[in-house]
Design a protein around this motif. Structure first.
Motif, PDB file in Angstrom:
ATOM      1  N   ASP A  75       0.811  -1.220   0.000  1.00 55.78           N
ATOM      2  CA  ASP A  75       0.000   0.000   0.000  1.00 55.78           C
ATOM      3  C   ASP A  75       0.846   1.272   0.000  1.00 55.78           C
ATOM      4  O   ASP A  75       0.301   2.375  -0.114  1.00 55.78           O
ATOM      5  CB  ASP A  75      -0.920   0.017   1.220  1.00 55.78           C
ATOM      6  N   LEU A  76       2.181   1.127   0.158  1.00 56.97           N
ATOM      7  CA  LEU A  76       3.046   2.307   0.241  1.00 56.97           C
ATOM      8  C   LEU A  76       4.041   2.304  -0.909  1.00 56.97           C
ATOM      9  O   LEU A  76       4.677   1.282  -1.196  1.00 56.97           O
ATOM     10  CB  LEU A  76       3.796   2.322   1.581  1.00 56.97           C
ATOM     11  N   ASN A  77       4.182   3.437  -1.563  1.00 60.01           N
ATOM     12  CA  ASN A  77       5.092   3.563  -2.701  1.00 60.01           C
ATOM     13  C   ASN A  77       6.518   3.869  -2.241  1.00 60.01           C
ATOM     14  O   ASN A  77       6.729   4.482  -1.186  1.00 60.01           O
ATOM     15  CB  ASN A  77       4.628   4.688  -3.636  1.00 60.01           C
ATOM     16  N   ASN A  78       7.470   3.454  -3.073  1.00 61.64           N
ATOM     17  CA  ASN A  78       8.861   3.841  -2.830  1.00 61.64           C
ATOM     18  C   ASN A  78       9.020   5.334  -3.085  1.00 61.64           C
ATOM     19  O   ASN A  78       8.322   5.918  -3.923  1.00 61.64           O
ATOM     20  CB  ASN A  78       9.801   3.063  -3.743  1.00 61.64           C
ATOM     21  N   VAL A  79       9.956   5.938  -2.372  1.00 56.16           N
ATOM     22  CA  VAL A  79      10.239   7.365  -2.553  1.00 56.16           C
ATOM     23  C   VAL A  79      11.743   7.527  -2.757  1.00 56.16           C
ATOM     24  O   VAL A  79      12.532   7.039  -1.942  1.00 56.16           O
ATOM     25  CB  VAL A  79       9.774   8.202  -1.351  1.00 56.16           C
ATOM     26  N   THR A  80      12.127   8.210  -3.844  1.00 61.32           N
ATOM     27  CA  THR A  80      13.546   8.438  -4.149  1.00 61.32           C
ATOM     28  C   THR A  80      13.889   9.896  -3.925  1.00 61.32           C
ATOM     29  O   THR A  80      13.160  10.799  -4.368  1.00 61.32           O
ATOM     30  CB  THR A  80      13.873   8.041  -5.596  1.00 61.32           C
ATOM     31  N   ILE A  81      14.994  10.130  -3.234  1.00 60.42           N
ATOM     32  CA  ILE A  81      15.458  11.487  -2.935  1.00 60.42           C
ATOM     33  C   ILE A  81      16.800  11.701  -3.620  1.00 60.42           C
ATOM     34  O   ILE A  81      17.717  10.873  -3.484  1.00 60.42           O
ATOM     35  CB  ILE A  81      15.616  11.681  -1.415  1.00 60.42           C
ATOM     36  N   ASP A  82      16.911  12.782  -4.348  1.00 58.77           N
ATOM     37  CA  ASP A  82      18.154  13.106  -5.058  1.00 58.77           C
ATOM     38  C   ASP A  82      18.981  14.090  -4.234  1.00 58.77           C
ATOM     39  O   ASP A  82      18.465  15.087  -3.722  1.00 58.77           O
ATOM     40  CB  ASP A  82      17.852  13.711  -6.428  1.00 58.77           C
ATOM     41  N   ILE A  83      20.278  13.785  -4.142  1.00 62.91           N
ATOM     42  CA  ILE A  83      21.220  14.695  -3.486  1.00 62.91           C
ATOM     43  C   ILE A  83      22.184  15.187  -4.562  1.00 62.91           C
ATOM     44  O   ILE A  83      22.876  14.392  -5.210  1.00 62.91           O
ATOM     45  CB  ILE A  83      21.989  13.988  -2.352  1.00 62.91           C
ATOM     46  N   THR A  84      22.197  16.501  -4.747  1.00 66.12           N
ATOM     47  CA  THR A  84      23.040  17.117  -5.773  1.00 66.12           C
ATOM     48  C   THR A  84      24.091  18.001  -5.105  1.00 66.12           C
ATOM     49  O   THR A  84      24.172  18.066  -3.872  1.00 66.12           O
ATOM     50  CB  THR A  84      22.177  17.947  -6.732  1.00 66.12           C
ATOM     51  N   GLU A  85      24.841  18.692  -5.919  1.00 68.43           N
ATOM     52  CA  GLU A  85      25.843  19.611  -5.360  1.00 68.43           C
ATOM     53  C   GLU A  85      25.184  20.693  -4.516  1.00 68.43           C
ATOM     54  O   GLU A  85      25.771  21.189  -3.552  1.00 68.43           O
ATOM     55  CB  GLU A  85      26.661  20.252  -6.495  1.00 68.43           C
ATOM     56  N   GLU A  86      23.946  21.058  -4.866  1.00 68.29           N
ATOM     57  CA  GLU A  86      23.271  22.132  -4.146  1.00 68.29           C
ATOM     58  C   GLU A  86      22.899  21.739  -2.710  1.00 68.29           C
ATOM     59  O   GLU A  86      22.865  22.580  -1.814  1.00 68.29           O
ATOM     60  CB  GLU A  86      22.002  22.563  -4.899  1.00 68.29           C
TER      61      GLU A  86
END
Length: 541
Positions: free
Chosen positions: A145-156
């Protein structure tokens, strides 16, 4: 103060022309000025009266809202480990249950430590959060019932603080925070929501040119990172074992919210019972609010025989309409709570000769004791069904109050109040019309049922006040119109002042011309007098 210098010097006609001009101008403008002043004064008083009406409506709305849902049901618990409260008075009724709490629900907590500063770089790439449960064998079972969540880490945002902000901004029921562990090093703390099947699984993907995110991998049980494991609440209700993912439980006892705050060492009691005293307090409070508005409107709209003691809004049709609407609420039937209509008179409410309402407390107690559920018509709007297999609810527009017949056929088609309903699985709805906001969910194959849509007296009063207080309401427009009138009166006064100034100038010119003529004649007279005096003197010689 104007000074008539000609009079002061005793030349000219000897008349005080300044006073004459002032008197003439005042006489010219007095009737119109008096009319404008009276209009302005009347409108100012009326605007003040309308502002009092507005305040009275606000007080009514605020006052009766405090009794919304107060059905007289009181909930008690014999333990401080569990608190109980009403979250849906439409569903709540009297009850008594045995309760034991064996385990509280907990949130999974992961701690990644060893950082020297919140500005420490963490690397670039991405972190993917999955949610589910960690099994005893160390495997992870995803929660479908729960979706995966992707977090991007950039230079900022490549810093410990940037990672915290990114996680908190993802809106995935994970809270990230920084903990200054020993005064010298920082730890990243991740907290999930409660429940065994909301635990975190974290996988990372690093940029080869800027590694570091692998530090936050959590793809296997690690007791050095997981300081608290996610767990469900475990409790027994009347001996039946029940699990829930949260310590806030709203689906165990109809209409009741249970908050688990600790485990119990023995069986405790949760009791819900109707209290005549609580219901009576609510009824008296509602009556007081209605009487306050009634008395205010009566004072503002009062007519005196001589007219000398009229109220500021005497004869105002809008106020008279409000009085009629308020009065009708004490006598009209309240429908949608039972097969038959409910009247305030059943609860001992009486209308006095002066229009106020009173309460016969003995009659109220008798009616409440006989059927406390009917008191919901006073304080608690609700939509209910006569069958436990049929559950009505509102998604969009509130339907009109009333009792509607739901009929379901063998082929599972259905009608509501003889109107065909749309079917989607076990849900029934109507595409348009007054009932378009109502949906009906059935269990098994459902059943024929009566659908009760009830709007309480409290909500009727709130709607009445809302209508009067809304932007562009009749009250709003009348106040705007009266304020516009004040602007018009100011403009009329300005035009009158300008016209009177022109008149003043004309009078001043006319009197100045007259004074010049009189002065000239006076000088001619003086010359003749002097000549005659000289002639007489010469005769004596």
């Amino acid at each position: 103060m104007s000074v008539d210098y000609l009079s002061a010097l005793n030349i000219g006609s000897g008349l005080n022309t300044t006073e004459l001009v002032d008197s003439l101008v005042e006489a010219e403008g007095a009737p119109q000025k008096s009319r404008i002043d009276k209009q302005r004064s009347r409108r100012t008083v009326e605007i003040s009266g309308l502002a009092q009406v507005k305040q009275g409506m606000t007080s009514l709305e605020t006052g009766v809202a405090g009794f919304d849902g107060k059905t007289g049901l009181a909930v008690t618990s014999t333990t401080s480990s569990v608190t109980a409260s009403i979250h849906n008075a439409a569903l709540a009724g009297s009850f008594s249950h045995n309760l034991e709490v064996d385990q509280l629900a907990s949130k999974q907590v992961l701690v990644f430590d060893g950082f020297s500063d919140e500005t420490d770089a963490v690397g670039t790439g991405s972190l993917t959060f999955s949610f589910g449960s960690w099994e005893t064998d160390g495997s992870f079972s995803a929660n479908a019932d729960l979706n995966n969540v992707t977090i991007d880490i950039t230079e900022e945002n490549n810093s410990l603080a940037g990672l915290v902000d990114a996680i908190n901004s993802a809106d995935m029921n994970v809270t990230a925070s920084l903990l200054l562990a020993d005064g010298a090093t920082y730890s990243l703390v991740l907290t999930s929501r409660e429940g065994a099947d909301h635990a975190m699984h974290i996988s990372t993907s690093e940029d080869a040119s800027n590694p570091g995110l692998a530090t936050f991998n959590y793809d296997a049980v690690d007791a050095t990172v997981e300081t608290v494991s996610g767990a469900d609440a475990i409790l027994k209700l009347d001996g039946q074992t029940i699990t829930r993912s949260q310590n806030e439980i709203t689906d165990l006892i109809d209409g009741i919210n249970l908050t688990l705050q600790g485990t119990t060492s023995s069986t405790e009691r949760i009791v819900g019972s109707f209290s005549e005293d609580s219901a009576l307090t609510a009824m008296n409070g509602i009556i007081d609010e209605m009487n306050s508005l009634h008395e205010l409107l009566g004072t503002l709209a009062k007519r005196d025989i001589t007219g000398d003691d009229d109220g500021p809004l005497a004869g105002d049709p809008l106020v008279r309409s409000m009085q009629n609407q308020l009065r009708s609420m004490t006598t009209k039937p309240i429908v949608g709570f039972a097969d038959d209509a409910i009247y305030l008179a059943e609860f001992g409410v009486r209308t006095e000769r002066d229009g106020t309402i009173s309460l016969d407390e003995d009659a109220f107690r008798s009616a409440f004791e006989l059927d406390p559920d009917r008191f919901a018509a006073i304080t608690n709007s609700r939509i209910t069904s006569s069958s436990g297999l049929v559950k009505p609810s509102v998604l969009t527009v509130d339907p009109p109050a009333g009792v509607y017949s739901f009929v379901i056929e063998d082929d599972l088609s259905a009608t509501l109040a003889d109107t065909d309903m749309n079917v989607s699985g076990s849900r029934y709805s109507i595409a348009d019309g007054d009932m378009r906001g109502l949906v009906i969910d059935i269990t098994n194959n459902g059943a024929d049922a009566s659908i009760y849509v009830g709007v309480s007296l409290v909500d009727e009063l709130i709607s009445f006040a809302d209508e009067m207080l809304a932007n562009n309401s009749d009250l709003d427009r009348k106040m705007d119109r009266y304020n516009d009138d004040l602007v018009t009166y100011d403009e009329d006064q300005q035009k009158l002042d300008e016209r009177l100034e022109n008149i003043r100038e004309r009078y001043q010119i006319q009197f100045a011309t007259m004074e010049a003529a009189v002065t000239s004649l006076n000088r001619t007279g003086e010359s003749i007098t002097n000549m005659m005096d000289a002639w007489r003197a010469s005769l004596k010689e």
